[in-house]
Design an enzyme around this catalytic site. Structure first.
Site, PDB file in Angstrom:
ATOM      1  N   ASP A  29       0.834  -1.218   0.000  1.00  0.00           N
ATOM      2  CA  ASP A  29       0.000   0.000   0.000  1.00  0.00           C
ATOM      3  C   ASP A  29       0.866   1.264   0.000  1.00  0.00           C
ATOM      4  OD1 ASP A  29      -2.139  -1.662   0.114  1.00  0.00           O
ATOM      5  OD2 ASP A  29      -2.909  -0.966   2.044  1.00  0.00           O
ATOM      6  N   VAL A  31       3.804   1.567  -1.319  1.00  0.00           N
ATOM      7  CA  VAL A  31       4.347   1.722  -2.677  1.00  0.00           C
ATOM      8  C   VAL A  31       3.275   2.288  -3.614  1.00  0.00           C
ATOM      9  CG1 VAL A  31       5.245   0.429  -4.667  1.00  0.00           C
ATOM     10  CG2 VAL A  31       6.094  -0.053  -2.361  1.00  0.00           C
ATOM     11  N   THR A  32       2.051   1.809  -3.468  1.00  0.00           N
ATOM     12  CA  THR A  32       0.946   2.320  -4.297  1.00  0.00           C
ATOM     13  C   THR A  32       0.767   3.825  -4.069  1.00  0.00           C
ATOM     14  OG1 THR A  32      -0.159   0.182  -3.985  1.00  0.00           O
ATOM     15  CG2 THR A  32      -1.483   1.959  -4.917  1.00  0.00           C
ATOM     16  N   ASP A  69       3.928  -2.847  -6.684  1.00  0.00           N
ATOM     17  CA  ASP A  69       3.023  -3.070  -5.535  1.00  0.00           C
ATOM     18  C   ASP A  69       2.336  -4.435  -5.606  1.00  0.00           C
ATOM     19  OD1 ASP A  69       1.332  -2.374  -7.627  1.00  0.00           O
ATOM     20  OD2 ASP A  69       0.398  -0.673  -6.613  1.00  0.00           O
ATOM     21  N   GLY A  70       1.789  -4.763  -6.777  1.00  0.00           N
ATOM     22  CA  GLY A  70       1.123  -6.058  -6.922  1.00  0.00           C
ATOM     23  C   GLY A  70       2.106  -7.214  -6.789  1.00  0.00           C
ATOM     24  N   ARG A  74       1.825 -10.195  -4.092  1.00  0.00           N
ATOM     25  CA  ARG A  74       1.774 -11.618  -4.464  1.00  0.00           C
ATOM     26  C   ARG A  74       2.913 -12.391  -3.812  1.00  0.00           C
ATOM     27  NH1 ARG A  74      -0.326  -9.083  -8.982  1.00  0.00           N
ATOM     28  NH2 ARG A  74       1.696  -8.704  -9.933  1.00  0.00           N
ATOM     29  N   SER A  80      -4.976  -8.456  -1.610  1.00  0.00           N
ATOM     30  CA  SER A  80      -6.262  -8.262  -0.925  1.00  0.00           C
ATOM     31  C   SER A  80      -7.233  -7.493  -1.812  1.00  0.00           C
ATOM     32  CB  SER A  80      -6.035  -7.479   0.368  1.00  0.00           C
ATOM     33  OG  SER A  80      -5.554  -6.183   0.049  1.00  0.00           O
ATOM     34  N   ASP A  91      -4.762   4.393  -9.866  1.00  0.00           N
ATOM     35  CA  ASP A  91      -4.424   4.445 -11.305  1.00  0.00           C
ATOM     36  C   ASP A  91      -5.199   5.568 -11.984  1.00  0.00           C
ATOM     37  OD1 ASP A  91      -2.782   2.252 -11.127  1.00  0.00           O
ATOM     38  OD2 ASP A  91      -4.150   0.857 -12.122  1.00  0.00           O
TER      39      ASP A  91
HETATM   40  C1  LIG Z   1      15.981  10.738 -24.423  1.00  0.00           C
HETATM   41  C2  LIG Z   1      14.685  10.138 -24.316  1.00  0.00           C
HETATM   42  C3  LIG Z   1      13.841  10.739 -23.274  1.00  0.00           C
HETATM   43  C4  LIG Z   1      12.633   9.967 -23.068  1.00  0.00           C
HETATM   44  C5  LIG Z   1      12.528   9.542 -21.672  1.00  0.00           C
HETATM   45  C6  LIG Z   1      11.267   8.853 -21.414  1.00  0.00           C
HETATM   46  C7  LIG Z   1      11.368   7.395 -21.480  1.00  0.00           C
HETATM   47  C8  LIG Z   1      10.339   6.694 -20.723  1.00  0.00           C
HETATM   48  C9  LIG Z   1       9.038   6.807 -21.335  1.00  0.00           C
HETATM   49  C10 LIG Z   1       8.007   6.161 -20.992  1.00  0.00           C
HETATM   50  C11 LIG Z   1       7.926   5.177 -19.959  1.00  0.00           C
HETATM   51  C12 LIG Z   1       6.515   4.790 -19.792  1.00  0.00           C
HETATM   52  C13 LIG Z   1       6.399   3.659 -18.903  1.00  0.00           C
HETATM   53  C14 LIG Z   1       4.971   3.318 -18.662  1.00  0.00           C
HETATM   54  C15 LIG Z   1       4.915   2.083 -17.879  1.00  0.00           C
HETATM   55  C16 LIG Z   1       3.540   1.772 -17.493  1.00  0.00           C
HETATM   56  C17 LIG Z   1       3.570   0.760 -16.448  1.00  0.00           C
HETATM   57  C18 LIG Z   1       2.263   0.615 -15.828  1.00  0.00           C
HETATM   58  O1  LIG Z   1       2.061   1.065 -14.726  1.00  0.00           O
HETATM   59  O2  LIG Z   1       1.324  -0.034 -16.512  1.00  0.00           O
HETATM   60  C19 LIG Z   1       0.153  -0.298 -15.808  1.00  0.00           C
HETATM   61  C20 LIG Z   1      -0.476  -1.466 -16.454  1.00  0.00           C
HETATM   62  C21 LIG Z   1      -1.852  -1.798 -15.857  1.00  0.00           C
HETATM   63  O3  LIG Z   1      -1.727  -2.045 -14.496  1.00  0.00           O
HETATM   64  P1  LIG Z   1      -2.959  -2.538 -13.548  1.00  0.00           P
HETATM   65  O4  LIG Z   1      -3.357  -3.927 -13.896  1.00  0.00           O
HETATM   66  O5  LIG Z   1      -2.534  -2.240 -12.155  1.00  0.00           O
HETATM   67  O6  LIG Z   1      -4.119  -1.543 -13.877  1.00  0.00           O
HETATM   68  C22 LIG Z   1      -5.394  -1.885 -14.371  1.00  0.00           C
HETATM   69  C23 LIG Z   1      -5.624  -0.990 -15.560  1.00  0.00           C
HETATM   70  O7  LIG Z   1      -5.386   0.335 -15.172  1.00  0.00           O
HETATM   71  C24 LIG Z   1      -7.031  -1.116 -16.091  1.00  0.00           C
HETATM   72  O8  LIG Z   1      -7.240  -0.039 -16.969  1.00  0.00           O
HETATM   73  P2  LIG Z   1      -7.660  -0.287 -18.468  1.00  0.00           P
HETATM   74  O9  LIG Z   1      -6.509  -0.940 -19.131  1.00  0.00           O
HETATM   75  O10 LIG Z   1      -8.865  -1.150 -18.361  1.00  0.00           O
HETATM   76  O11 LIG Z   1      -7.959   1.046 -18.997  1.00  0.00           O
HETATM   77  C25 LIG Z   1      -8.121  -1.017 -15.065  1.00  0.00           C
HETATM   78  O12 LIG Z   1      -9.288  -1.484 -15.642  1.00  0.00           O
HETATM   79  C26 LIG Z   1      -7.821  -1.792 -13.803  1.00  0.00           C
HETATM   80  O13 LIG Z   1      -8.697  -1.326 -12.832  1.00  0.00           O
HETATM   81  C27 LIG Z   1      -6.408  -1.593 -13.315  1.00  0.00           C
HETATM   82  O14 LIG Z   1      -6.199  -2.427 -12.220  1.00  0.00           O
HETATM   83  O15 LIG Z   1       0.455  -2.519 -16.298  1.00  0.00           O
HETATM   84  C28 LIG Z   1       0.696  -3.234 -17.394  1.00  0.00           C
HETATM   85  O16 LIG Z   1      -0.025  -3.166 -18.327  1.00  0.00           O
HETATM   86  C29 LIG Z   1       1.858  -4.143 -17.357  1.00  0.00           C
HETATM   87  C30 LIG Z   1       2.706  -3.938 -18.570  1.00  0.00           C
HETATM   88  C31 LIG Z   1       3.547  -2.705 -18.461  1.00  0.00           C
HETATM   89  C32 LIG Z   1       4.312  -2.496 -19.698  1.00  0.00           C
HETATM   90  C33 LIG Z   1       5.230  -1.338 -19.592  1.00  0.00           C
HETATM   91  C34 LIG Z   1       5.971  -1.219 -20.883  1.00  0.00           C
HETATM   92  C35 LIG Z   1       6.992  -0.156 -20.829  1.00  0.00           C
HETATM   93  C36 LIG Z   1       7.655  -0.183 -22.108  1.00  0.00           C
HETATM   94  C37 LIG Z   1       8.531   0.691 -22.463  1.00  0.00           C
HETATM   95  C38 LIG Z   1       8.896   1.833 -21.618  1.00  0.00           C
HETATM   96  C39 LIG Z   1      10.273   2.324 -21.928  1.00  0.00           C
HETATM   97  C40 LIG Z   1      10.318   2.988 -23.230  1.00  0.00           C
HETATM   98  C41 LIG Z   1      11.538   3.773 -23.337  1.00  0.00           C
HETATM   99  C42 LIG Z   1      11.503   4.519 -24.567  1.00  0.00           C
HETATM  100  C43 LIG Z   1      12.571   5.528 -24.626  1.00  0.00           C
HETATM  101  C44 LIG Z   1      12.275   6.483 -25.689  1.00  0.00           C
HETATM  102  C45 LIG Z   1      13.395   7.296 -25.996  1.00  0.00           C
HETATM  103  N1  LIG Z   2      -1.374  -2.131  -2.571  1.00  0.00           N
HETATM  104  C1  LIG Z   2      -1.702  -3.207  -3.311  1.00  0.00           C
HETATM  105  C2  LIG Z   2      -1.578  -3.205  -4.694  1.00  0.00           C
HETATM  106  C3  LIG Z   2      -1.929  -4.332  -5.407  1.00  0.00           C
HETATM  107  N2  LIG Z   2      -2.389  -5.435  -4.771  1.00  0.00           N
HETATM  108  C4  LIG Z   2      -2.761  -6.640  -5.524  1.00  0.00           C
HETATM  109  O1  LIG Z   2      -2.093  -6.666  -6.802  1.00  0.00           O
HETATM  110  C5  LIG Z   2      -3.054  -6.600  -7.863  1.00  0.00           C
HETATM  111  C6  LIG Z   2      -2.561  -5.649  -8.939  1.00  0.00           C
HETATM  112  O2  LIG Z   2      -1.378  -6.140  -9.457  1.00  0.00           O
HETATM  113  P1  LIG Z   2      -0.413  -5.189 -10.353  1.00  0.00           P
HETATM  114  O3  LIG Z   2       0.688  -6.083 -10.761  1.00  0.00           O
HETATM  115  O4  LIG Z   2      -1.226  -4.710 -11.491  1.00  0.00           O
HETATM  116  O5  LIG Z   2       0.018  -4.106  -9.441  1.00  0.00           O
HETATM  117  C7  LIG Z   2      -4.341  -6.138  -7.219  1.00  0.00           C
HETATM  118  O6  LIG Z   2      -5.461  -6.626  -7.921  1.00  0.00           O
HETATM  119  C8  LIG Z   2      -4.239  -6.734  -5.821  1.00  0.00           C
HETATM  120  O7  LIG Z   2      -4.616  -8.086  -5.862  1.00  0.00           O
HETATM  121  C9  LIG Z   2      -2.496  -5.428  -3.376  1.00  0.00           C
HETATM  122  O8  LIG Z   2      -2.946  -6.430  -2.783  1.00  0.00           O
HETATM  123  N3  LIG Z   2      -2.157  -4.309  -2.674  1.00  0.00           N
HETATM  124 MG   LIG Z   3      -0.273  -2.105  -9.245  1.00  0.00          MG
HETATM  125 MG   LIG Z   4      -2.554  -0.367 -11.248  1.00  0.00          MG
END
Ligand SMILES: CCCCCCCC/C=C\CCCCCCCC(=O)OC[C@H](COP(=O)(O)O[C@@H]1[C@H](O)[C@H](OP(=O)(O)O)[C@@H](O)[C@H](O)[C@H]1O)OC(=O)CCCCCCC/C=C\CCCCCCCC
Ligand SMILES: Nc1ccn([C@@H]2O[C@H](COP(=O)(O)O)[C@@H](O)[C@H]2O)c(=O)n1
Ligand SMILES: [Mg+2]
Ligand SMILES: [Mg+2]
EC number: 2.7.8.-
Length: 219
Positions: A29, A31-32, A69-70, A74, A80, A91
């Protein structure tokens, strides 16, 4: 797509760091909460002033907390319902700050009403896209679709573009057009994703109602 393919990679990379934090007594929590505060600070301090490079650096340092955090929960076996609620709710707050920061820039010194409106559309449509899943699941539907542009795509497209556009302030020519292009892509992609999710929920709801007429009133 990123959620499907990149998550496994980031889980492997971030697991040792998550374990380290747990050993130091840090809670998921905390970290979140700290991660969200950091993203908000990066977006709302730097973006409205047009400092896209530094804003993106700060946000990038904190945004991965959403994967840590997740992972911590885990590993420690303490996932939870409260944690899931806190994670998803914050988010939405973080996303609001990021796209709100872009809107404030274009409403102020960025001086572009259209891009201000596009930023607000990205903010609102992203929240609604997430809401469709939350509401659909709350009425007992699987919502078995993610769609074209999920949260990870919204963040990666807009932050990579903002970080690169920020290099304009250091004298790199031409890169400032990347942010407007990214915002249009996120706006159109979010609208398509919203359509994909609404169509899926409509189909799933019709199937569920046909199988058990009148059961919606109970839920
Ligand atoms: C000189 C260059 C300068 C440039 C500097 C900048 C470089 C860095 C740029 C960008 C970095 C961006 C990183 C973004 C990372 C995002 C990570 C993240 O938090 O993803 C969250 C995502 C979802 O998590 P949850 O399951 O917790 O959330 C759910 C989600 O929100 C649902 O929403 P919905 O999708 O439905 O709209 C909700 O419904 C739900 O409630 C909620 O729980 O996590 C992921 O998806 C995991 C995968 C993450 C993948 C990250 C990929 C990063 C890739 C590359 C970044 C680096 C690129 C560098 C480029 C450099 C360019 C020069
Ligand atoms: N403070 C928190 C944050 C997350 N969780 C658990 O992790 C799941 C989300 O996973 P991410 O990899 O997307 O962060 C969430 O559904 C919770 O089950 C938690 O318990 N406490
Ligand atoms: Mg998370
Ligand atoms: Mg999230």
């Amino acid at each position: 797509m990123l959620n499907k393919y990149a998550r496994a990679f980031f889980t492997r990379v971030l697991t040792p760091f998550a374990a380290f934090l747990l050993r130091r007594g840090v809670s998921p929590d905390a970290v979140t909460l700290i991660g969200t505060a950091g993203v908000m600070a990066g977006a709302l301090v730097f973006f409205p002033r047009g400092e896209f490079f530094w804003g993106t650096i700060v946000i990038t340092l904190f945004v991965f907390s959403d994967l840590v955090d997740g992972n911590m929960a885990r590993q420690a076996g303490i996932s939870s319902r409260w944690g899931a609620f806190l994670d998803s709710t914050l988010d939405r707050v973080a996303d609001g700050a990021i796209f709100g920061g872009f809107a404030l820039w274009y409403a102020g010194r960025g001086d572009d009403n259209v891009l201000c409106a596009v930023s607000i559309f990205c903010l609102a449509s992203g929240q609604v896209v997430s809401y469709t899943k939350a509401r659909g699941e709350s009425i007992g539907l699987p919502v078995a679709v993610n769609g074209l542009v999920e949260r990870a795509e919204r963040l990666v497209i807009s932050l990579v573009a903002a970080g690169l556009a920020g290099l304009h302030a250091f004298g790199v020519p031409g890169v400032d057009v990347l942010l407007p292009i990214a915002l249009w892509i996120v706006a159109v992609g979010s609208a398509v994703t919203l359509g994909q999710r609404v169509v899926t929920v409509r189909r799933e709801a019709a199937e569920a109602d046909a199988a058990a007429p009148g059961s919606e009133a109970a839920s």
